[in-house]
Design a protein around this motif. Structure first.
Motif, PDB file in Angstrom:
ATOM      1  N   LEU A 239      -1.797   0.117  -4.724  1.00 27.37           N
ATOM      2  CA  LEU A 239      -1.442   1.214  -3.723  1.00 27.37           C
ATOM      3  C   LEU A 239       0.001   1.858  -4.274  1.00 27.37           C
ATOM      4  O   LEU A 239       0.281   3.035  -3.865  1.00 27.37           O
ATOM      5  CB  LEU A 239      -0.890   0.305  -2.390  1.00 27.37           C
ATOM      6  CG  LEU A 239      -2.236  -0.521  -1.757  1.00 27.37           C
ATOM      7  CD1 LEU A 239      -1.833  -1.329  -0.569  1.00 27.37           C
ATOM      8  CD2 LEU A 239      -3.215   0.524  -1.281  1.00 27.37           C
ATOM      9  N   ALA A 240       0.894   0.767  -4.788  1.00 28.59           N
ATOM     10  CA  ALA A 240       2.138   1.694  -5.229  1.00 28.59           C
ATOM     11  C   ALA A 240       1.916   2.740  -6.321  1.00 28.59           C
ATOM     12  O   ALA A 240       2.351   3.730  -6.041  1.00 28.59           O
ATOM     13  CB  ALA A 240       2.933   0.560  -5.708  1.00 28.59           C
ATOM     14  N   GLU A 241       0.784   2.284  -7.119  1.00 26.01           N
ATOM     15  CA  GLU A 241       0.757   3.348  -8.180  1.00 26.01           C
ATOM     16  C   GLU A 241       0.022   4.510  -7.655  1.00 26.01           C
ATOM     17  O   GLU A 241       0.347   5.714  -7.999  1.00 26.01           O
ATOM     18  CB  GLU A 241      -0.439   2.890  -9.145  1.00 26.01           C
ATOM     19  CG  GLU A 241      -0.758   3.606 -10.540  1.00 26.01           C
ATOM     20  CD  GLU A 241      -1.557   2.705 -11.455  1.00 26.01           C
ATOM     21  OE1 GLU A 241      -1.920   3.574 -12.270  1.00 26.01           O
ATOM     22  OE2 GLU A 241      -1.776   1.531 -11.327  1.00 26.01           O
ATOM     23  N   ALA A 242      -0.886   4.513  -6.733  1.00 25.20           N
ATOM     24  CA  ALA A 242      -1.560   5.658  -5.960  1.00 25.20           C
ATOM     25  C   ALA A 242      -0.430   6.527  -5.499  1.00 25.20           C
ATOM     26  O   ALA A 242      -0.554   7.660  -5.375  1.00 25.20           O
ATOM     27  CB  ALA A 242      -2.541   5.111  -5.067  1.00 25.20           C
ATOM     28  N   SER A 243       0.511   5.892  -4.592  1.00 26.20           N
ATOM     29  CA  SER A 243       1.390   6.507  -3.800  1.00 26.20           C
ATOM     30  C   SER A 243       2.370   7.114  -4.958  1.00 26.20           C
ATOM     31  O   SER A 243       3.017   8.455  -4.620  1.00 26.20           O
ATOM     32  CB  SER A 243       2.183   5.607  -3.063  1.00 26.20           C
ATOM     33  OG  SER A 243       1.416   4.885  -2.286  1.00 26.20           O
ATOM     34  N   LEU A 244       2.709   6.472  -5.905  1.00 23.74           N
ATOM     35  CA  LEU A 244       3.534   7.158  -7.051  1.00 23.74           C
ATOM     36  C   LEU A 244       2.766   8.535  -7.506  1.00 23.74           C
ATOM     37  O   LEU A 244       3.196   9.687  -7.813  1.00 23.74           O
ATOM     38  CB  LEU A 244       3.966   6.362  -8.067  1.00 23.74           C
ATOM     39  CG  LEU A 244       5.208   6.711  -9.075  1.00 23.74           C
ATOM     40  CD1 LEU A 244       6.513   7.227  -7.901  1.00 23.74           C
ATOM     41  CD2 LEU A 244       5.206   6.000  -9.871  1.00 23.74           C
TER      42      LEU A 244
END
Length: 300
Positions: free
Chosen positions: A75-80
């Motif tokens: 999730l964090a990687e996709a958001s970034l």
């Protein structure tokens, strides 16, 4: 613009813009994105769990040939990555999918690829209220818990960008309090007087700031007349600057669930607009929010 029908038509003319959807494996968000594409408002790059995106698209008869998909499951990687697509110019605005708001905002504020400006981020909601003659703005209902006067200044300035996107060149900003007179025991009224001073001295530009106002005499000329409000802005406010997140949030939900208002919401203060929709928002609100983000992006 005076209603969301006009907002949608303007977004068709000024768009389409490209959304970078963070964690796009969300049924409601994908439906909103598809509706925006069909309306000619926005295109989208879908960042997230590709297999889940494909499953949702199959259930909802969404043809994914219209979209680029980047398969990132964290999730964090996709958001970034969604934020990076905007900061690199491959997309124009970010949209939150199936991810906590804190995660997407952390990506927005990332020092390397984020969209930070040094200004405070704030939420602006726009309402099309039945039998009310103009669009009504409410800020801040979702971001800043107990803003001090300097943060309130930035919140006002953020809201002016939204007003300009809707072709409102010199909006009236009403600083909302529980009463109309400055009272040292009510800090919100003291802040109101300071914000008015900032406007009069040219520190806050591009609008007229009045207050303190109670809600009734901010939006009703008749209430302003009855209460003897001398400020010529009485009853004519476009932007309601709320004193705390509680006040803004209650007003937001009262307009939505009790007054039957159509709405849109957006996070501003970054280099690009960030569309955040709630699961409680209906399809109309989600489409309105995308349209608002498109008009904001068209200003850049």
């Amino acid at each position: 613009m005076k209603n969301f029908d006009e907002v949608i038509e303007a977004a068709k003319l000024r768009g389409p813009k490209t959304l970078a959807v963070a964690c796009a494996q969300d049924e409601d968000v994908l439906l909103a994105v598809e509706n925006a594409r069909k309306a000619g408002i926005a295109e989208a790059i879908l960042v997230g769990n590709k297999s889940e995106i494909e499953a949702i698209a199959s259930r909802q008869n969404i043809d994914l040939k219209h979209y680029l998909i980047e398969d990132i499951q964290d999730l964090a990687e996709a958001s970034l990555r969604a934020v990076e697509l905007v900061s690199s110019g491959k997309a124009h605005l970010v949209m939150k999918g199936l991810v906590d708001t804190a995660i997407i905002l952390k990506a927005v504020l990332n020092k390397e690829v984020g969209l930070r400006t040094g200004n405070a981020l704030s939420h602006v909601a726009v309402f099309d209220v039945p039998n009310f003659p103009r669009l009504l703005f409410v800020t801040d209902a979702a971001m800043n818990i107990a803003p001090d006067v300097e943060t309130k200044r930035m919140i006002i300035e953020n809201s002016l960008d939204v007003a300009r996107a809707l072709d409102i060149e010199l909006p009236n900003v009403g600083v909302i309090c529980a009463k109309e007179k400055v009272n040292d025991k009510m800090p919100a009224t003291v802040d109101a007087a300071e914000l008015v001073r900032m406007n009069q001295e040219g520190i806050i530009k591009g609008c007229k700031v009045g207050g303190p106002f109670a809600l009734d005499n901010a939006v009703s000329e008749e209430a302003a007349r009855i209460k003897g409000i001398k400020d010529p802005m009485g009853g004519k406010v476009d932007i309601l600057m709320c004193p705390t997140i509680e006040a803004g949030n209650v007003l937001y939900k009262a307009l939505t669930f009790l007054a039957g208002a159509r709405s849109a919401g957006i996070i501003v203060g970054a280099k690009a607009p960030v569309v955040l929709t709630s699961r409680a928002d209906d399809d109309d609100s989600k489409l309105n929010s995308i349209a608002l983000g498109v008009l904001m992006a068209a200003l850049k």
